[in-house]
Motif scaffolding. Structure first.
Motif, PDB file in Angstrom:
ATOM      1  N   TYR A 140      -9.334 -27.760  -1.088  1.00  0.00           N
ATOM      2  CA  TYR A 140      -9.767 -29.155  -0.956  1.00  0.00           C
ATOM      3  C   TYR A 140      -9.377 -29.758   0.399  1.00  0.00           C
ATOM      4  O   TYR A 140     -10.036 -30.668   0.874  1.00  0.00           O
ATOM      5  CB  TYR A 140      -9.137 -30.020  -2.058  1.00  0.00           C
ATOM      6  CG  TYR A 140      -9.855 -29.947  -3.370  1.00  0.00           C
ATOM      7  CD1 TYR A 140     -10.792 -30.910  -3.719  1.00  0.00           C
ATOM      8  CD2 TYR A 140      -9.602 -28.934  -4.285  1.00  0.00           C
ATOM      9  CE1 TYR A 140     -11.451 -30.863  -4.932  1.00  0.00           C
ATOM     10  CE2 TYR A 140     -10.252 -28.869  -5.498  1.00  0.00           C
ATOM     11  CZ  TYR A 140     -11.176 -29.847  -5.816  1.00  0.00           C
ATOM     12  OH  TYR A 140     -11.838 -29.785  -7.013  1.00  0.00           O
ATOM     13  N   ARG A 141      -8.296 -29.261   0.982  1.00  0.00           N
ATOM     14  CA  ARG A 141      -7.719 -29.897   2.176  1.00  0.00           C
ATOM     15  C   ARG A 141      -8.723 -30.169   3.298  1.00  0.00           C
ATOM     16  O   ARG A 141      -8.804 -31.305   3.775  1.00  0.00           O
ATOM     17  CB  ARG A 141      -6.520 -29.103   2.682  1.00  0.00           C
ATOM     18  CG  ARG A 141      -5.737 -29.855   3.764  1.00  0.00           C
ATOM     19  CD  ARG A 141      -4.377 -29.238   4.070  1.00  0.00           C
ATOM     20  NE  ARG A 141      -3.532 -29.298   2.879  1.00  0.00           N
ATOM     21  CZ  ARG A 141      -3.092 -28.239   2.203  1.00  0.00           C
ATOM     22  NH1 ARG A 141      -3.392 -27.021   2.589  1.00  0.00           N
ATOM     23  NH2 ARG A 141      -2.335 -28.386   1.136  1.00  0.00           N
ATOM     24  N   TYR A 201      -6.946 -38.491  -3.527  1.00  0.00           N
ATOM     25  CA  TYR A 201      -8.256 -38.158  -4.094  1.00  0.00           C
ATOM     26  C   TYR A 201      -8.222 -38.298  -5.618  1.00  0.00           C
ATOM     27  O   TYR A 201      -9.146 -38.849  -6.224  1.00  0.00           O
ATOM     28  CB  TYR A 201      -8.628 -36.739  -3.665  1.00  0.00           C
ATOM     29  CG  TYR A 201      -9.921 -36.179  -4.186  1.00  0.00           C
ATOM     30  CD1 TYR A 201     -11.147 -36.791  -3.914  1.00  0.00           C
ATOM     31  CD2 TYR A 201      -9.930 -35.002  -4.929  1.00  0.00           C
ATOM     32  CE1 TYR A 201     -12.346 -36.241  -4.382  1.00  0.00           C
ATOM     33  CE2 TYR A 201     -11.111 -34.446  -5.395  1.00  0.00           C
ATOM     34  CZ  TYR A 201     -12.316 -35.065  -5.117  1.00  0.00           C
ATOM     35  OH  TYR A 201     -13.487 -34.522  -5.573  1.00  0.00           O
ATOM     36  N   LYS A 256      -1.904 -24.021  -6.114  1.00  0.00           N
ATOM     37  CA  LYS A 256      -1.632 -24.175  -4.680  1.00  0.00           C
ATOM     38  C   LYS A 256      -2.853 -23.829  -3.841  1.00  0.00           C
ATOM     39  O   LYS A 256      -3.235 -24.560  -2.921  1.00  0.00           O
ATOM     40  CB  LYS A 256      -0.445 -23.284  -4.294  1.00  0.00           C
ATOM     41  CG  LYS A 256      -0.005 -23.365  -2.852  1.00  0.00           C
ATOM     42  CD  LYS A 256       1.293 -22.605  -2.658  1.00  0.00           C
ATOM     43  CE  LYS A 256       1.252 -21.278  -2.023  1.00  0.00           C
ATOM     44  NZ  LYS A 256       0.435 -20.900  -0.967  1.00  0.00           N
ATOM     45  N   THR A 263      -5.829 -26.368  -4.403  1.00  0.00           N
ATOM     46  CA  THR A 263      -5.517 -27.593  -3.666  1.00  0.00           C
ATOM     47  C   THR A 263      -5.756 -27.377  -2.178  1.00  0.00           C
ATOM     48  O   THR A 263      -6.286 -28.248  -1.491  1.00  0.00           O
ATOM     49  CB  THR A 263      -4.062 -28.029  -3.929  1.00  0.00           C
ATOM     50  OG1 THR A 263      -3.889 -28.209  -5.335  1.00  0.00           O
ATOM     51  CG2 THR A 263      -3.728 -29.315  -3.222  1.00  0.00           C
ATOM     52  N   GLY A 264      -5.401 -26.206  -1.685  1.00  0.00           N
ATOM     53  CA  GLY A 264      -5.638 -25.867  -0.275  1.00  0.00           C
ATOM     54  C   GLY A 264      -7.123 -25.817   0.067  1.00  0.00           C
ATOM     55  O   GLY A 264      -7.515 -26.161   1.189  1.00  0.00           O
ATOM     56  N   THR A 305      -5.504 -37.569   1.151  1.00  0.00           N
ATOM     57  CA  THR A 305      -4.814 -36.385   0.636  1.00  0.00           C
ATOM     58  C   THR A 305      -5.348 -36.043  -0.759  1.00  0.00           C
ATOM     59  O   THR A 305      -6.077 -36.828  -1.379  1.00  0.00           O
ATOM     60  CB  THR A 305      -3.298 -36.642   0.527  1.00  0.00           C
ATOM     61  OG1 THR A 305      -3.086 -37.655  -0.472  1.00  0.00           O
ATOM     62  CG2 THR A 305      -2.704 -37.060   1.862  1.00  0.00           C
ATOM     63  N   TYR A 306      -4.942 -34.894  -1.255  1.00  0.00           N
ATOM     64  CA  TYR A 306      -5.368 -34.489  -2.594  1.00  0.00           C
ATOM     65  C   TYR A 306      -4.883 -35.483  -3.647  1.00  0.00           C
ATOM     66  O   TYR A 306      -5.641 -35.880  -4.535  1.00  0.00           O
ATOM     67  CB  TYR A 306      -4.870 -33.071  -2.910  1.00  0.00           C
ATOM     68  CG  TYR A 306      -5.360 -32.575  -4.239  1.00  0.00           C
ATOM     69  CD1 TYR A 306      -6.680 -32.165  -4.406  1.00  0.00           C
ATOM     70  CD2 TYR A 306      -4.518 -32.535  -5.344  1.00  0.00           C
ATOM     71  CE1 TYR A 306      -7.143 -31.722  -5.635  1.00  0.00           C
ATOM     72  CE2 TYR A 306      -4.976 -32.092  -6.581  1.00  0.00           C
ATOM     73  CZ  TYR A 306      -6.283 -31.692  -6.717  1.00  0.00           C
ATOM     74  OH  TYR A 306      -6.751 -31.266  -7.928  1.00  0.00           O
ATOM     75  N   ASP A 361      -9.559 -33.860   4.444  1.00  0.00           N
ATOM     76  CA  ASP A 361      -9.216 -34.255   5.821  1.00  0.00           C
ATOM     77  C   ASP A 361     -10.398 -34.950   6.489  1.00  0.00           C
ATOM     78  O   ASP A 361     -10.215 -35.921   7.225  1.00  0.00           O
ATOM     79  CB  ASP A 361      -8.794 -33.043   6.659  1.00  0.00           C
ATOM     80  CG  ASP A 361      -7.400 -32.534   6.318  1.00  0.00           C
ATOM     81  OD1 ASP A 361      -6.657 -33.228   5.592  1.00  0.00           O
ATOM     82  OD2 ASP A 361      -7.057 -31.414   6.768  1.00  0.00           O
TER      83      ASP A 361
END
Length: 145
Positions: A28-29, A42, A22, A25-26, A38-39, A33
């Motif tokens: 990467y946001r 991607y 989690k 992934t955050g 989105t991930y 963006d």
């Protein structure tokens, strides 16, 4: 009296793995963006940057996603002009995915992301490799490739 059979959160492997997934992934946001995807999108784009012209099923196999999950992702990327979905002439049930110009161009912007993530994690290359190997070892035991 405390029930010894009740699972404790701190003793579980699943919870720290869930949190790491989690949180990474955050990380990467903000970078994703900036380039407007989105991930999950991607991940699809990385598969296509490696090999263009795959079928939906082939992409799904690489990402461990079924077509019901993958098709909406592909449609959104097609709307963004990142890729094209084409039915195979020999078998119209098979849909092939090809990068569009914007999808090819996005690769240049996205190529900076892995280094930005490594910088944010502040781990040595050896630690990153060890972590990746450990996670891949766990996955291989779960998935039984």
């Amino acid at each position: 009296m405390e029930d010894q059979n009740v699972p404790k959160l701190g003793n579980q492997l699943c919870f720290p793995l869930y949190l790491v997934a989690k949180e990474i992934t955050g990380l990467y946001r903000p970078f994703l963006d900036e380039i407007g995807i989105t991930y999950s999108q991607y991940l699809v784009m990385m598969v296509l940057w490696e090999q263009d012209g795959l079928t939906v099923n082939q992409i799904g196999e690489k990402l461990y996603l079924d077509s019901g999950t993958l098709t909406p992702l592909l449609k959104r990327l097609e709307t963004k002009k990142m890729l094209q979905r084409r039915r195979k002439k020999e078998d119209e049930r098979v849909v092939e995915i090809f990068l569009d110009r914007a999808g090819f161009d996005l690769k240049v912007q996205a190529s900076e992301i892995p280094e930005k993530i490594k910088s944010r994690l502040d781990l040595s290359p050896e630690d990153l490799l060890e972590m990746k190997n450990t996670v891949n070892n766990i996955l291989s035991k779960i998935i039984r490739k």
